[in-house]
Design a protein around this motif. Structure first.
Motif, PDB file in Angstrom:
ATOM      1  N   ALA A  31     -27.578 -48.323 -24.321  1.00  0.00           N
ATOM      2  CA  ALA A  31     -26.219 -47.761 -24.349  1.00  0.00           C
ATOM      3  C   ALA A  31     -26.039 -46.885 -25.581  1.00  0.00           C
ATOM      4  O   ALA A  31     -26.172 -47.397 -26.676  1.00  0.00           O
ATOM      5  CB  ALA A  31     -25.192 -48.896 -24.361  1.00  0.00           C
ATOM      6  N   PRO A  32     -25.763 -45.581 -25.473  1.00  0.00           N
ATOM      7  CA  PRO A  32     -25.629 -44.888 -24.200  1.00  0.00           C
ATOM      8  C   PRO A  32     -26.966 -44.396 -23.636  1.00  0.00           C
ATOM      9  O   PRO A  32     -26.994 -43.956 -22.488  1.00  0.00           O
ATOM     10  CB  PRO A  32     -24.746 -43.683 -24.568  1.00  0.00           C
ATOM     11  CG  PRO A  32     -25.100 -43.374 -25.991  1.00  0.00           C
ATOM     12  CD  PRO A  32     -25.409 -44.702 -26.622  1.00  0.00           C
ATOM     13  N   GLY A  33     -28.048 -44.425 -24.410  1.00  0.00           N
ATOM     14  CA  GLY A  33     -29.321 -43.913 -23.908  1.00  0.00           C
ATOM     15  C   GLY A  33     -29.326 -42.396 -23.806  1.00  0.00           C
ATOM     16  O   GLY A  33     -28.412 -41.728 -24.316  1.00  0.00           O
ATOM     17  N   ASN A  34     -30.360 -41.859 -23.176  1.00  0.00           N
ATOM     18  CA  ASN A  34     -30.435 -40.410 -22.912  1.00  0.00           C
ATOM     19  C   ASN A  34     -31.414 -40.186 -21.751  1.00  0.00           C
ATOM     20  O   ASN A  34     -31.952 -41.163 -21.204  1.00  0.00           O
ATOM     21  CB  ASN A  34     -30.792 -39.630 -24.191  1.00  0.00           C
ATOM     22  CG  ASN A  34     -32.205 -39.891 -24.697  1.00  0.00           C
ATOM     23  OD1 ASN A  34     -33.132 -40.116 -23.917  1.00  0.00           O
ATOM     24  ND2 ASN A  34     -32.375 -39.869 -26.014  1.00  0.00           N
ATOM     25  N   ILE A  35     -31.630 -38.926 -21.423  1.00  0.00           N
ATOM     26  CA  ILE A  35     -32.452 -38.646 -20.230  1.00  0.00           C
ATOM     27  C   ILE A  35     -33.871 -39.171 -20.365  1.00  0.00           C
ATOM     28  O   ILE A  35     -34.440 -39.714 -19.423  1.00  0.00           O
ATOM     29  CB  ILE A  35     -32.512 -37.131 -20.006  1.00  0.00           C
ATOM     30  CG1 ILE A  35     -31.158 -36.663 -19.569  1.00  0.00           C
ATOM     31  CG2 ILE A  35     -33.549 -36.759 -18.951  1.00  0.00           C
ATOM     32  CD1 ILE A  35     -31.104 -35.201 -19.420  1.00  0.00           C
ATOM     33  N   GLY A  36     -34.432 -39.037 -21.545  1.00  0.00           N
ATOM     34  CA  GLY A  36     -35.794 -39.546 -21.761  1.00  0.00           C
ATOM     35  C   GLY A  36     -35.817 -41.057 -21.637  1.00  0.00           C
ATOM     36  O   GLY A  36     -36.724 -41.645 -21.026  1.00  0.00           O
ATOM     37  N   ILE A  37     -34.807 -41.690 -22.204  1.00  0.00           N
ATOM     38  CA  ILE A  37     -34.737 -43.156 -22.195  1.00  0.00           C
ATOM     39  C   ILE A  37     -34.600 -43.680 -20.766  1.00  0.00           C
ATOM     40  O   ILE A  37     -35.114 -44.752 -20.434  1.00  0.00           O
ATOM     41  CB  ILE A  37     -33.553 -43.623 -23.094  1.00  0.00           C
ATOM     42  CG1 ILE A  37     -33.865 -43.334 -24.566  1.00  0.00           C
ATOM     43  CG2 ILE A  37     -33.246 -45.112 -22.882  1.00  0.00           C
ATOM     44  CD1 ILE A  37     -32.717 -43.588 -25.531  1.00  0.00           C
ATOM     45  N   GLY A 366     -31.737 -35.010 -28.207  1.00  0.00           N
ATOM     46  CA  GLY A 366     -30.515 -34.296 -27.831  1.00  0.00           C
ATOM     47  C   GLY A 366     -30.764 -33.431 -26.620  1.00  0.00           C
ATOM     48  O   GLY A 366     -30.850 -32.205 -26.720  1.00  0.00           O
ATOM     49  N   THR A 367     -30.902 -34.081 -25.447  1.00  0.00           N
ATOM     50  CA  THR A 367     -31.110 -33.327 -24.204  1.00  0.00           C
ATOM     51  C   THR A 367     -30.050 -33.765 -23.186  1.00  0.00           C
ATOM     52  O   THR A 367     -29.463 -34.837 -23.324  1.00  0.00           O
ATOM     53  CB  THR A 367     -32.491 -33.634 -23.586  1.00  0.00           C
ATOM     54  OG1 THR A 367     -32.607 -35.041 -23.419  1.00  0.00           O
ATOM     55  CG2 THR A 367     -33.619 -33.104 -24.446  1.00  0.00           C
ATOM     56  N   SER A 368     -29.836 -32.920 -22.187  1.00  0.00           N
ATOM     57  CA  SER A 368     -29.018 -33.366 -21.055  1.00  0.00           C
ATOM     58  C   SER A 368     -29.555 -32.676 -19.806  1.00  0.00           C
ATOM     59  O   SER A 368     -30.495 -31.877 -19.895  1.00  0.00           O
ATOM     60  CB  SER A 368     -27.539 -33.056 -21.268  1.00  0.00           C
ATOM     61  OG  SER A 368     -27.343 -31.681 -21.346  1.00  0.00           O
ATOM     62  N   LYS A 369     -28.955 -32.993 -18.657  1.00  0.00           N
ATOM     63  CA  LYS A 369     -29.436 -32.408 -17.396  1.00  0.00           C
ATOM     64  C   LYS A 369     -28.412 -31.426 -16.882  1.00  0.00           C
ATOM     65  O   LYS A 369     -27.211 -31.689 -16.900  1.00  0.00           O
ATOM     66  CB  LYS A 369     -29.668 -33.514 -16.371  1.00  0.00           C
ATOM     67  CG  LYS A 369     -31.124 -33.644 -16.086  1.00  0.00           C
ATOM     68  CD  LYS A 369     -31.437 -34.448 -14.855  1.00  0.00           C
ATOM     69  CE  LYS A 369     -32.968 -34.443 -14.703  1.00  0.00           C
ATOM     70  NZ  LYS A 369     -33.460 -35.646 -14.101  1.00  0.00           N
ATOM     71  N   ASP A 370     -28.918 -30.258 -16.440  1.00  0.00           N
ATOM     72  CA  ASP A 370     -28.045 -29.251 -15.867  1.00  0.00           C
ATOM     73  C   ASP A 370     -28.681 -28.948 -14.505  1.00  0.00           C
ATOM     74  O   ASP A 370     -29.768 -28.375 -14.449  1.00  0.00           O
ATOM     75  CB  ASP A 370     -28.093 -28.022 -16.807  1.00  0.00           C
ATOM     76  CG  ASP A 370     -27.194 -26.925 -16.330  1.00  0.00           C
ATOM     77  OD1 ASP A 370     -26.525 -27.124 -15.320  1.00  0.00           O
ATOM     78  OD2 ASP A 370     -27.185 -25.858 -16.978  1.00  0.00           O
ATOM     79  N   ASP A 371     -28.038 -29.361 -13.417  1.00  0.00           N
ATOM     80  CA  ASP A 371     -28.680 -29.420 -12.098  1.00  0.00           C
ATOM     81  C   ASP A 371     -29.948 -30.251 -12.224  1.00  0.00           C
ATOM     82  O   ASP A 371     -29.896 -31.357 -12.715  1.00  0.00           O
ATOM     83  CB  ASP A 371     -28.963 -28.017 -11.543  1.00  0.00           C
ATOM     84  CG  ASP A 371     -27.660 -27.226 -11.363  1.00  0.00           C
ATOM     85  OD1 ASP A 371     -26.643 -27.862 -11.038  1.00  0.00           O
ATOM     86  OD2 ASP A 371     -27.659 -26.005 -11.583  1.00  0.00           O
TER      87      ASP A 371
END
Ligand code: AMP
Ligand code: GLY
Length: 424
Positions: A31-37, A366-371
């Motif tokens: 929590a909250p984690g990220n895309i890699g996690i 520091g990544t996120s998903k866009d589509d």
């Protein structure tokens, strides 16, 4: 066991990667984690400062062990709250975490217990601080007392600069209440090392040595950042220096905290300045370093979960940690502009190819998903980490991997690990 990791940066990605391999763990949440996690753990959308929701989640999911990554929830008392609710949690309580969250507290502790550190004085009052600056000769270092996201330490080369900095911190409150008090200390020469250990409040189990690169630019130039890369082992730490650090810093610090009624259980990190055989403590952190955790955890052979579980339950920390006899180097890819302003949203390609390279892992910060694309969404974005049979091998492997990542907005240092080469 069901385990919850608190945090969502590169350090927590490395922790989740490591913890997910433990045969003791049957479910892992972050929590909250990220895309890699999310490849290793179920991410739960709770902010690290939202301790009430963390408690509710841990109870609802019947979490057996919660492991805290960052300093902020520790300084807010997450450990105290969990323990009040009879929930098992790894990390120091609020009083013990003050070793990081108050520089005035940690400096006074070191002075009282003869733990080597830079000569200093502490001030509540702006005028008194200015007068002291006029008495002692620059260069000197001014530190806001409280947490300031790694920005609260300023090296001043002239008296005028020091007075301006005091004005900013104590009158304009650029770091808010963190600047209610300041530490002013002598400027130290030397090379910085991170010395990280587990402790149960009495026994100290050291990790392998590591070294961070705090400055933004090659050659340790430019502003300080959260860390632009790290490597392990740090060959500047000879077996003799290791013993000295244990006997002069780590064991005395843990004993001092116990004596003060602030028994420290968790990970204790001493940031040290090494000048020949002279060792001085620059700061303490109450947690794993980021990015030091990334190369350290890739080198760790032992299962990390049993030790964390024992310490969190008040047991005795025993035995040594086993390590792979290999070197590891982590290069941080940051958004251009960091640690100042930067743009977000640039697409990052070829992360999967790099993860398929032998002995290489890409930790997300520091990544996120866009589509369906991964995009840069923070200051520090990725920590590409590689193992090698030696430090030079790990350096070549990591830069081969870094150069394969495709993203126009990312910057990285080209000299991570180079400092180690003069010692081998
Ligand atoms: P700290 O948060 O206290 O570790 O300070 C952040 C960074 O400032 C350290 O990692 C060092 O690079 C630098 N620094 C802090 N204190 C000193 C000092 N007394 N002399 C030289 N550099 C320092
Ligand atoms: N890498 C420095 C820190 O974690 O504070």
């Amino acid at each position: 066991m069901k385990v919850l990791v608190v945090g969502g940066g590169g350090r927590e990605h490395a922790l989740c990667w490591k913890i997910s391999q433990s045969p003791n763990v049957k479910a892992l949440f972050c929590a909250p984690g990220n895309i890699g996690i999310s490849k290793h753990a179920t991410c739960v959308d709770i902010k690290v400062t939202d301790i009430d929701s963390m408690v509710r989640f841990a109870k609802a999911e019947e979490i057996d062990l919660t492991i805290v990554g960052p300093e902020i929830p520790l300084s807010l008392g997450i450990v105290d709250r969990f323990q009040e609710e009879n929930l098992n949690i790894f990390g120091p309580n609020k009083a013990a975490a003050e070793i990081e969250s108050s520089k005035v507290y940690s400096k006074n502790l070191m002075k009282k217990y003869d733990i080597p550190t830079a000569f200093f004085s502490t001030f509540y009052d702006y005028e008194e601080a200015v007068n002291w600056v006029k008495e002692v000769k620059p260069p000197l270092v001014i530190k806001a007392d409280g947490l300031a996201a790694g920005k609260g330490v300023i090296i001043c080369h002239t008296e005028d600069e020091a007075v301006d900095v005091l004005d900013d911190i104590m009158r304009s409150k650029i770091f808010g209440d963190s600047g209610n008090q300041v530490v002013i200390e002598e400027f130290l020469q030397g090379e910085e090392v991170s010395f990280i250990a587990f402790t149960d409040g009495e026994n100290v189990i050291p990790l392998e040595s590591s070294q961070d690169h705090k400055a933004l630019l090659d050659g340790d130039k430019g502003p300080n950042t959260g860390g632009m890369g790290a490597y392990s082992p740090a060959p500047i730490i000879t077996p003799e220096l290791h013993e000295t650090i244990m006997n002069q810093v780590m064991i005395p610090t843990v004993r001092a905290l116990k004596q003060e009624g602030r028994e420290y259980k968790g990970i204790l990190y001493a940031g040290l300045m090494i000048d020949g055989t002279d060792i001085k403590v620059l700061e303490y952190n109450c947690r794993f370093g980021d990015p030091e955790a990334q190369p350290l955890l890739m080198r760790m052979r032992s299962d990390i979960v049993p030790l964390m579980n024992t310490i969190s339950k008040g047991g005795v920390a025993q035995g040594d940690i086993q390590w792979y006899d290999r070197a590891s180097v982590c290069v941080v890819l940051a958004s251009k502009g960091y640690p100042g302003d930067y743009k977000k949203g640039f697409q990052i390609d070829r992360i999967d190819d790099v993860n398929n390279m032998d002995g290489v892992l890409v930790f997300h910060s520091g990544t996120s998903k866009d589509d369906s694309n991964i995009v840069a969404n923070g200051g520090r974005v990725l920590g590409v980490t590689a193992l090698g049979d030696s430090i030079p091998d790990a350096i070549s492997a990591v830069y081969k991997a870094v150069n394969h990542i495709d993203c126009e907005s990312l910057y990285f240092r080209t000299d991570i690990g180079k400092k180690a080469l003069k010692y081998i």
